[in-house]
Design a protein around this motif. Structure first.
Motif, short mmCIF file in Angstrom:
data_model
loop_
_atom_site.label_atom_id
_atom_site.label_comp_id
_atom_site.label_asym_id
_atom_site.label_seq_id
_atom_site.Cartn_x
_atom_site.Cartn_y
_atom_site.Cartn_z
N SER A 165 0.83 -1.22 0.00
CA SER A 165 0.00 0.00 0.00
C SER A 165 0.86 1.26 0.00
CB SER A 165 -0.92 0.01 1.23
OG SER A 165 -1.82 -1.07 1.20
N GLY A 166 2.15 1.08 -0.22
CA GLY A 166 3.05 2.22 -0.28
C GLY A 166 3.34 2.85 1.07
N ILE A 167 3.22 2.07 2.15
CA ILE A 167 3.43 2.60 3.51
C ILE A 167 4.68 1.99 4.12
CG2 ILE A 167 2.47 2.72 5.85
CD1 ILE A 167 -0.33 2.54 4.57
N ASP A 168 5.53 2.84 4.69
CA ASP A 168 6.74 2.39 5.39
C ASP A 168 6.55 2.69 6.88
OD1 ASP A 168 9.27 1.48 5.99
OD2 ASP A 168 10.26 3.37 5.45
N PRO A 169 6.35 1.68 7.71
CA PRO A 169 6.02 1.94 9.12
C PRO A 169 7.21 2.46 9.91
CG PRO A 169 6.37 -0.41 8.78
CD PRO A 169 6.42 0.23 7.42
N VAL A 170 6.92 3.23 10.94
CA VAL A 170 7.93 3.64 11.91
C VAL A 170 8.32 2.42 12.73
CG1 VAL A 170 8.35 5.04 13.99
CG2 VAL A 170 7.09 6.00 12.03
N LEU A 171 9.61 2.23 12.95
CA LEU A 171 10.09 1.03 13.65
C LEU A 171 10.79 1.41 14.95
CD1 LEU A 171 11.89 -1.99 12.04
CD2 LEU A 171 12.74 -1.03 14.15
N LEU A 172 10.37 0.75 16.04
CA LEU A 172 11.07 0.85 17.31
C LEU A 172 11.37 -0.58 17.77
CD1 LEU A 172 8.77 3.28 17.32
CD2 LEU A 172 9.83 3.74 19.53
N GLU A 173 12.64 -0.87 18.05
CA GLU A 173 13.00 -2.23 18.47
C GLU A 173 12.82 -2.37 19.97
OE1 GLU A 173 16.59 -5.58 18.25
OE2 GLU A 173 16.82 -3.64 17.24
N GLY A 174 12.00 -3.33 20.36
CA GLY A 174 11.80 -3.67 21.75
C GLY A 174 12.54 -4.94 22.12
N ALA A 175 12.19 -5.51 23.28
CA ALA A 175 12.90 -6.70 23.76
C ALA A 175 11.94 -7.75 24.31
CB ALA A 175 13.90 -6.30 24.85
N PHE A 176 10.66 -7.68 23.93
CA PHE A 176 9.62 -8.57 24.48
C PHE A 176 9.50 -8.40 25.99
CE2 PHE A 176 10.16 -11.70 20.72
CZ PHE A 176 9.15 -11.08 20.01
N THR A 177 9.79 -7.22 26.53
CA THR A 177 9.69 -6.96 27.96
C THR A 177 8.78 -5.76 28.19
OG1 THR A 177 11.58 -5.45 27.97
CG2 THR A 177 12.04 -7.80 28.36
N ALA A 178 8.24 -5.68 29.42
CA ALA A 178 7.41 -4.53 29.76
C ALA A 178 8.22 -3.24 29.72
CB ALA A 178 6.80 -4.74 31.15
N GLU A 179 9.48 -3.31 30.17
CA GLU A 179 10.32 -2.11 30.18
C GLU A 179 10.51 -1.55 28.77
OE1 GLU A 179 10.99 -4.97 31.62
OE2 GLU A 179 10.99 -4.49 33.77
N SER A 180 10.75 -2.44 27.81
CA SER A 180 10.95 -1.95 26.44
C SER A 180 9.63 -1.45 25.84
CB SER A 180 11.56 -3.05 25.56
OG SER A 180 10.66 -4.13 25.37
N GLY A 181 8.50 -2.04 26.24
CA GLY A 181 7.21 -1.56 25.77
C GLY A 181 6.90 -0.18 26.31
N ARG A 182 7.26 0.05 27.58
CA ARG A 182 7.05 1.37 28.17
C ARG A 182 7.92 2.42 27.46
NH1 ARG A 182 4.55 3.46 32.40
NH2 ARG A 182 5.27 5.49 33.15
N ALA A 183 9.18 2.07 27.22
CA ALA A 183 10.08 3.01 26.54
C ALA A 183 9.56 3.35 25.15
CB ALA A 183 11.48 2.43 26.47
N ALA A 184 9.08 2.35 24.42
CA ALA A 184 8.55 2.59 23.08
C ALA A 184 7.27 3.43 23.15
CB ALA A 184 8.27 1.27 22.38
N GLY A 185 6.44 3.13 24.16
CA GLY A 185 5.22 3.90 24.32
C GLY A 185 5.51 5.38 24.58
N GLU A 186 6.52 5.64 25.40
CA GLU A 186 6.90 7.03 25.69
C GLU A 186 7.45 7.72 24.44
OE1 GLU A 186 9.58 6.37 28.89
OE2 GLU A 186 8.01 6.49 30.45
N ALA A 187 8.23 6.97 23.65
CA ALA A 187 8.79 7.56 22.42
C ALA A 187 7.69 7.87 21.40
CB ALA A 187 9.82 6.61 21.82
N LEU A 188 6.65 7.05 21.37
CA LEU A 188 5.58 7.23 20.39
C LEU A 188 4.53 8.24 20.82
CD1 LEU A 188 5.01 3.51 19.29
CD2 LEU A 188 5.94 5.35 17.87
N ALA A 189 4.39 8.47 22.13
CA ALA A 189 3.30 9.32 22.63
C ALA A 189 3.22 10.69 21.96
CB ALA A 189 3.42 9.46 24.15
N PRO A 190 4.33 11.46 21.88
CA PRO A 190 4.21 12.78 21.22
C PRO A 190 3.86 12.68 19.75
CG PRO A 190 6.51 12.28 21.75
CD PRO A 190 5.68 11.25 22.43
N ARG A 191 4.25 11.59 19.10
CA ARG A 191 3.96 11.43 17.68
C ARG A 191 2.49 11.03 17.48
NH1 ARG A 191 9.30 8.34 15.30
NH2 ARG A 191 8.49 9.20 13.33
#
Length: 337
Positions: A215-241
């Protein structure tokens, strides 16, 4: 006979009126003993409370009656990741039904698998099931060097990879997540991956990108670690966006990461699915109980645990057909997307 005395096979044979060799064959379950003698031995075993000597039986059968579950992950992840804990519980349940003992073996923190391989080589177990392995140099090779039957939950990607594996079709899982987001009107998606040195995380990303790319879309990528800590960090990075409208949908590659990101967004006043649509993976009970309940790719621990256990036992019995097992992916639809 005094209770303190250990009942021996000779005692069983004497009570049943058969030879020691015949009593031994019945206890081992061998064929070639008449029904009358078999019943007599079984009755004597029950009456005397005879318990076979497991060490002696192991010498004869060359089996220890023990299987190792190897998890080459840090301790904190093993006990906090619901996918790992539930998969181990399922394996334990199936082994228990077969009267086989399970032991846990943890990988060294360097991730090379050498300590686990050393343990597997010492003759304490009949085989091993490996969960959550990485593409660290030599990890799979070290475990395979133990020269034991080994089954992997998760497709290995080492050179000359073994074919004894069971896995979810993670590429298809990534496709399903992307298709659902597109169906719900998402056009500016992001993905929180697992560690990309793991095949499962890489495959989910591959399927996700494949559908979006068409569909011509290139998603934003954040690498996590399958952990809650990495999910929280990614969530914080994505929140302003998300607040700015730059991101309108997210695929978190595990429920644990999705739930942590969801908590961050709620604290920031962001609403799912109104401000951002969310798809996750694993379909745990926690995902179903979330507010809102999460749309999630099903990662069936019961199917994976049983298939891995059955495969390992068939390898040990020389009856395996040599084929890996790829479990089809499906999406459980809920309110988050």
């Amino acid at each position: 006979m005094r209770p303190a005395e250990r009942v021996t096979l000779e005692d069983v044979a004497r009570a049943a009126g058969v030879s020691r060799a015949t009593a031994s064959r019945v206890v081992r379950g061998d064929a070639g003993v008449t029904e009358k003698k078999t019943r007599a031995v079984q009755a004597a075993v029950a009456a005397l409370g005879y318990i076979p000597n497991s060490a002696a039986r192991a010498l004869v059968s060359r089996r220890t009656g023990t299987i190792a579950v190897v998890i080459p992950e840090p301790d904190q992840m093993i006990f906090s990741d619901p996918f790992l804990t539930r998969t181990v519980q399922e394996i334990s349940r199936y082994l228990d039904a077969a009267d086989i003992q399970l032991v846990m073996v943890f990988g060294d923190h360097a991730g090379h698998g050498r300590r686990a391989a050393k343990y597997l080589r010492n003759g304490s177990v009949d085989g091993a099931i490996v969960i959550s392995h990485h593409r660290f140099s030599g990890q799979v090779e070290a475990i395979m060097s133990a020269q034991l039957p080994v089954v992997f939950i998760g497709r290995p990607a080492a050179q000359n990879s073994p074919t004894a594996w069971v896995d979810l079709d993670n590429v298809s899982g990534g496709r399903l997540a992307a298709e659902r987001l597109l169906e719900r009107g998402v056009r500016r998606p992001a993905i929180i991956t697992g560690p990309l040195d793991m095949v499962a995380a890489d495959d989910r990303l591959k399927g996700f990108r494949e559908v979006l790319g068409s569909s011509g879309i290139d998603p934003v990528l954040l690498e996590g670690a399958f952990t809650a800590e990495s999910g929280r960090a990614a969530g914080e990075a994505l929140a302003p966006r998300i607040e700015s409208g730059e991101i309108d949908g997210v695929f978190a590659s595990s429920d644990l990461m999705a739930l942590a990101a969801l908590k961050v967004w709620r604290e920031r006043g962001l609403r799912v699915p109104d401000d951002v649509r969310l798809v996750s993976c694993d379909n745990t009970a926690e995902a179903a109980a979330a507010d809102p309940p999460l749309t999630s790719v099903v990662n069936p621990t019961d199917v994976l645990g049983r298939a891995a256990t059955d495969m390992l036992r068939s390898i040990m019995d020389d009856t395996w057909d040599g084929q890996p097992v790829l479990v089809p992916a499906r999406l459980e639809l809920r309110q988050s997307c």
